[in-house]
Every structure is written in C-alpha cells, then in structure tokens.
Design a protein around this motif. Structure first.
Motif, PDB file in Angstrom:
ATOM      1  N   SER A  59       2.372  11.834  23.934  1.00  0.00           N
ATOM      2  CA  SER A  59       3.534  12.340  23.609  1.00  0.00           C
ATOM      3  C   SER A  59       2.788  14.288  23.297  1.00  0.00           C
ATOM      4  CB  SER A  59       4.222  11.851  22.886  1.00  0.00           C
ATOM      5  OG  SER A  59       5.053  13.197  21.886  1.00  0.00           O
ATOM      6  N   VAL A  60       1.911  14.401  22.563  1.00  0.00           N
ATOM      7  CA  VAL A  60       1.519  15.698  21.523  1.00  0.00           C
ATOM      8  C   VAL A  60       0.503  16.726  22.471  1.00  0.00           C
ATOM      9  CG1 VAL A  60       2.431  14.900  19.472  1.00  0.00           C
ATOM     10  CG2 VAL A  60       0.375  14.656  19.840  1.00  0.00           C
ATOM     11  N   ALA A  61      -0.031  15.829  23.034  1.00  0.00           N
ATOM     12  CA  ALA A  61      -1.897  15.818  23.954  1.00  0.00           C
ATOM     13  C   ALA A  61      -1.391  17.428  23.813  1.00  0.00           C
ATOM     14  CB  ALA A  61      -2.450  14.686  25.019  1.00  0.00           C
ATOM     15  N   GLY A  62      -1.006  17.700  24.910  1.00  0.00           N
ATOM     16  CA  GLY A  62      -0.433  19.256  26.379  1.00  0.00           C
ATOM     17  C   GLY A  62       0.092  20.662  24.888  1.00  0.00           C
ATOM     18  N   ALA A  71     -13.100  10.141  17.487  1.00  0.00           N
ATOM     19  CA  ALA A  71     -11.072  11.415  17.724  1.00  0.00           C
ATOM     20  C   ALA A  71     -10.847  12.431  17.345  1.00  0.00           C
ATOM     21  CB  ALA A  71     -10.201  10.687  16.179  1.00  0.00           C
ATOM     22  N   GLY A  72     -12.012  12.675  18.434  1.00  0.00           N
ATOM     23  CA  GLY A  72     -12.435  14.051  18.554  1.00  0.00           C
ATOM     24  C   GLY A  72     -11.021  15.142  19.350  1.00  0.00           C
ATOM     25  N   GLY A  73     -10.263  14.224  20.262  1.00  0.00           N
ATOM     26  CA  GLY A  73      -9.310  15.034  20.861  1.00  0.00           C
ATOM     27  C   GLY A  73      -9.310  15.833  21.696  1.00  0.00           C
ATOM     28  N   THR A  74      -8.903  17.611  21.021  1.00  0.00           N
ATOM     29  CA  THR A  74      -9.102  18.697  22.168  1.00  0.00           C
ATOM     30  C   THR A  74     -10.443  19.363  22.287  1.00  0.00           C
ATOM     31  OG1 THR A  74      -7.898  20.451  20.569  1.00  0.00           O
ATOM     32  CG2 THR A  74      -6.932  18.315  22.504  1.00  0.00           C
ATOM     33  N   GLY A  75     -12.022  18.861  21.315  1.00  0.00           N
ATOM     34  CA  GLY A  75     -13.009  18.668  21.168  1.00  0.00           C
ATOM     35  C   GLY A  75     -13.192  20.110  20.187  1.00  0.00           C
ATOM     36  N   ASP A  76     -12.670  20.453  19.391  1.00  0.00           N
ATOM     37  CA  ASP A  76     -12.737  22.143  18.112  1.00  0.00           C
ATOM     38  C   ASP A  76     -14.131  21.984  17.662  1.00  0.00           C
ATOM     39  OD1 ASP A  76     -10.316  23.258  18.489  1.00  0.00           O
ATOM     40  OD2 ASP A  76      -9.406  22.598  16.867  1.00  0.00           O
ATOM     41  N   LEU A  77     -14.228  20.596  17.421  1.00  0.00           N
ATOM     42  CA  LEU A  77     -15.801  20.442  16.056  1.00  0.00           C
ATOM     43  C   LEU A  77     -16.823  19.734  17.665  1.00  0.00           C
ATOM     44  CD1 LEU A  77     -15.290  17.506  13.339  1.00  0.00           C
ATOM     45  CD2 LEU A  77     -15.287  19.717  13.697  1.00  0.00           C
ATOM     46  N   ALA A 114     -15.339  11.048  21.338  1.00  0.00           N
ATOM     47  CA  ALA A 114     -14.663  10.049  21.666  1.00  0.00           C
ATOM     48  C   ALA A 114     -13.576  10.012  21.094  1.00  0.00           C
ATOM     49  CB  ALA A 114     -15.418   8.543  20.852  1.00  0.00           C
ATOM     50  N   ASP A 115     -12.831   9.007  21.697  1.00  0.00           N
ATOM     51  CA  ASP A 115     -10.998   9.402  21.275  1.00  0.00           C
ATOM     52  C   ASP A 115     -10.346   8.215  21.915  1.00  0.00           C
ATOM     53  OD1 ASP A 115      -9.418  12.151  20.494  1.00  0.00           O
ATOM     54  OD2 ASP A 115      -8.231  10.317  20.977  1.00  0.00           O
ATOM     55  N   ILE A 116     -10.299   7.696  21.430  1.00  0.00           N
ATOM     56  CA  ILE A 116      -8.826   6.367  21.516  1.00  0.00           C
ATOM     57  C   ILE A 116      -7.877   6.354  22.890  1.00  0.00           C
ATOM     58  CG2 ILE A 116      -7.328   6.230  19.994  1.00  0.00           C
ATOM     59  CD1 ILE A 116      -7.449   2.943  20.240  1.00  0.00           C
ATOM     60  N   ASN A 117      -7.590   7.631  22.557  1.00  0.00           N
ATOM     61  CA  ASN A 117      -6.661   8.253  23.920  1.00  0.00           C
ATOM     62  C   ASN A 117      -6.963   9.558  25.084  1.00  0.00           C
ATOM     63  OD1 ASN A 117      -4.242   9.897  24.438  1.00  0.00           O
ATOM     64  ND2 ASN A 117      -3.422   8.846  23.184  1.00  0.00           N
ATOM     65  N   ASP A 118      -6.293   8.328  26.165  1.00  0.00           N
ATOM     66  CA  ASP A 118      -7.276   9.077  27.095  1.00  0.00           C
ATOM     67  C   ASP A 118      -5.990  10.304  27.528  1.00  0.00           C
ATOM     68  OD1 ASP A 118      -7.981   9.039  30.187  1.00  0.00           O
ATOM     69  OD2 ASP A 118      -6.343   8.782  30.616  1.00  0.00           O
ATOM     70  N   SER A 119      -5.414  10.575  27.131  1.00  0.00           N
ATOM     71  CA  SER A 119      -4.187  12.009  27.344  1.00  0.00           C
ATOM     72  C   SER A 119      -4.997  12.305  26.243  1.00  0.00           C
ATOM     73  CB  SER A 119      -2.970  12.151  26.378  1.00  0.00           C
ATOM     74  OG  SER A 119      -2.518  11.373  27.326  1.00  0.00           O
ATOM     75  N   MET A 120      -5.608  12.674  24.592  1.00  0.00           N
ATOM     76  CA  MET A 120      -6.380  13.768  24.281  1.00  0.00           C
ATOM     77  C   MET A 120      -7.409  13.650  25.045  1.00  0.00           C
ATOM     78  SD  MET A 120      -4.317  14.880  21.173  1.00  0.00           S
ATOM     79  CE  MET A 120      -5.428  15.004  20.515  1.00  0.00           C
ATOM     80  N   LEU A 121      -8.337  12.813  25.419  1.00  0.00           N
ATOM     81  CA  LEU A 121      -9.822  13.007  26.011  1.00  0.00           C
ATOM     82  C   LEU A 121      -9.936  14.055  27.308  1.00  0.00           C
ATOM     83  CD1 LEU A 121     -12.498  11.850  24.796  1.00  0.00           C
ATOM     84  CD2 LEU A 121     -11.848  10.042  26.646  1.00  0.00           C
ATOM     85  N   VAL A 136      -7.488  16.507  27.376  1.00  0.00           N
ATOM     86  CA  VAL A 136      -6.956  17.584  27.433  1.00  0.00           C
ATOM     87  C   VAL A 136      -8.562  17.840  26.707  1.00  0.00           C
ATOM     88  CG1 VAL A 136      -6.185  18.926  25.591  1.00  0.00           C
ATOM     89  CG2 VAL A 136      -4.737  17.659  26.405  1.00  0.00           C
ATOM     90  N   GLY A 137      -8.986  16.714  25.816  1.00  0.00           N
ATOM     91  CA  GLY A 137     -10.632  17.723  24.819  1.00  0.00           C
ATOM     92  C   GLY A 137     -11.236  18.265  26.548  1.00  0.00           C
ATOM     93  N   ARG A 138     -11.536  17.620  27.994  1.00  0.00           N
ATOM     94  CA  ARG A 138     -12.503  17.482  28.357  1.00  0.00           C
ATOM     95  C   ARG A 138     -12.352  18.869  29.777  1.00  0.00           C
ATOM     96  NH1 ARG A 138     -15.424  13.815  31.801  1.00  0.00           N
ATOM     97  NH2 ARG A 138     -14.264  11.869  31.029  1.00  0.00           N
ATOM     98  N   GLU A 139     -10.706  18.883  29.500  1.00  0.00           N
ATOM     99  CA  GLU A 139     -10.722  20.281  30.206  1.00  0.00           C
ATOM    100  C   GLU A 139     -10.614  21.475  29.282  1.00  0.00           C
ATOM    101  OE1 GLU A 139      -6.460  21.654  32.323  1.00  0.00           O
ATOM    102  OE2 GLU A 139      -6.674  19.874  32.313  1.00  0.00           O
ATOM    103  N   LYS A 140     -10.874  21.123  28.714  1.00  0.00           N
ATOM    104  CA  LYS A 140     -11.117  22.313  27.394  1.00  0.00           C
ATOM    105  C   LYS A 140     -12.037  23.003  27.817  1.00  0.00           C
ATOM    106  CE  LYS A 140     -10.320  23.616  22.548  1.00  0.00           C
ATOM    107  NZ  LYS A 140      -9.232  22.506  21.153  1.00  0.00           N
ATOM    108  N   LEU A 141     -13.262  22.084  27.235  1.00  0.00           N
ATOM    109  CA  LEU A 141     -14.385  22.594  26.674  1.00  0.00           C
ATOM    110  C   LEU A 141     -14.666  22.345  27.840  1.00  0.00           C
ATOM    111  CD1 LEU A 141     -13.603  21.579  23.964  1.00  0.00           C
ATOM    112  CD2 LEU A 141     -16.568  20.203  24.102  1.00  0.00           C
TER     113      LEU A 141
END
Length: 249
Positions: free
Chosen positions: A29-32, A69-75, A92-99, A101-106
């Motif tokens: 729900s909140v990934a974006g 739980a790296g989410g959107t990839g800040d670290l 690594a993240d358990i949540n595909d939506s967060m992953l 978003v992180g991949r696209e951002k980085l």
C-alpha cells in the motif's frame, strides 16, 4: 485449529502464519510514497540515522554487504559506492513492491553492476553460510514475525568477524518525550498517511508495531542469545531510534 501459534500485528493478536501476508499488505500500500513519507514523518532526520549506521558498520572497499528489508535502497545505494566494483551489495526485501521501487530508484541513479536484488524472508535467508562482511536491517526487524529466528539466520550468513547493524525505532529515555512521541505517532502519523497515501490504517499499524518492538536492552539480550558478541547500542534522538551493533565470533 486450537494449536495455531499467535503473534502481534500492531496491537492485534493474529495467527502467526497470517502476519507475513498482513505486513506485505501494508508495504504494498505505501511503497510508492514510502520515501516521501519517511522525509515527512522524520523531518528528514532518518537520513542522519542511516548515515550514522553506515559509519558504524565499518564497511570498506571490496566487502560483501546484505541490506535486509532494504526497501527503497537508501542504505544499499551508499554501500554500493563504498564497496566499489570489487565488492557486492545485496538489497533484500520480503515485499516485491518495495523491491521494485528500490530497483527502479537505484537504477535511475546509475547504481548498477555491484548490486543484486533478492526477495527474501529474514527468518530463512537464502544465502550460504559465511557470505557477508556486514548485514544491516533498518526499520525492518519490528515487522519480522520470529525475530529470534531472523537473528540466527543473519548470524549464519555473516562471515566470522562480520557485523550486524539493526537500526530501529525504540523506547525514548524521557517520560515527557515519550508522551509527545505517542501523541505524534497515534494522532499525526495516521492523518499524514491518509493525506499523502490515502491510507491511515497502514500508518496506524506502523505506530503500533513500534510500541510492540523490544526495548534497547531486550533487543541487546536477544542478539546475544542468538550468538552475537560485543553487542552495543547507541540511542539517537533521545532514544526514539537506536542502532544495535553485534559481531559474529
């Protein structure tokens, strides 16, 4: 069934087997708007907390780093620059939506080559023993169902002498700060979530999950019980956030 194990999802008691799916729903729900909400919720201070965690990690060129739980990839973005072309970072993240978003951002930032993306559950990490020089988990451990299993899994995949850093919301040291923080968490955050993401419930859960997370000394004990040595923690912003560091013997 009567013998179903239960756990907490915020302040609610739920079947243990259901929690992963429920947490996934929150982050789908909140990934974006996750990065925007982080900046708004913390006034940008989360960047300082993460910078201190990176400094404490001791990561250097050529290292292998796992950001759980790296989410959107800040670290992961910062570690990628530190370890260089000879090193490796796994976000690594358990949540595909967060992953995603992180991949696209980085990728948009030009961070490619030494970074991998893996959908993984912290409780049973899909990596060989002794794989990483450093593991970080920032604002993710409180969402894990079996934290003890996750800590043991992290210990297993660390190299001897490798470091685990857990950055997480914790327990404020001052009673006054605690009251102000409670008011902010339960009144302001859900309203902000409703306004920005059209989802007050997810941010109500996040506030509740922070309160249910072990305090600084309890988490230190859990890390020691899992097998980590030299466990220390550093309070930041009056104990609203703490970073724990442990070493694999």
């Amino acid at each position: 069934m009567a013998d179903n194990k239960t756990t907490h999802f915020g302040f609610r008691t739920v079947d243990q087997k259901d929690k992963v799916k429920m947490v996934a729903g929150v982050f789908h729900s909140v990934a974006g708007k996750y990065d925007l909400m982080n900046d708004l919720m913390s006034g940008g201070i989360h960047r300082l907390w993460k910078r201190f965690t990176i400094e404490l990690s001791g990561v250097r060129s050529g290292n292998a780093v796992l950001d759980i739980a790296g989410g959107t990839g800040d670290l992961a973005a910062k570690f990628s620059r530190i370890v260089g072309p000879e090193g490796k970072v796994v976000l690594a993240d358990i949540n595909d939506s967060m992953l995603q978003v992180g991949r696209e951002k980085l990728t948009n930032q030009g961070i490619v080559g030494n970074i991998e993306y893996v959908q993984a559950n912290a409780e049973c990490l899909p990596f060989p023993d002794n794989s990483f020089d450093c593991i970080t988990i920032a604002f993710g451990l409180r969402n894990v169902t079996d934290k003890d299993a996750a800590l043991r899994s992290m210990l297993r995949v660390l190299k001897p002498g490798g470091r685990l850093l857990v950055l997480e919301f914790s327990k404020p040291k001052s009673e006054l700060l605690s009251k102000v923080y409670d008011r902010y968490s339960f009144d302001v955050l859900p309203r902000m979530g409703q306004l920005i993401t059209n989802d007050a419930e997810s941010y109500r859960y996040l506030a509740e999950s922070i309160r249910m997370h072990p305090d600084q000394d309890t988490l230190k004990g859990m890390m020691e019980e899992a097998g980590f040595t030299e466990v220390r923690y550093h309070n930041m912003t009056g104990g609203i956030v703490a970073v724990h560091r442990g070493v694999k013997p």
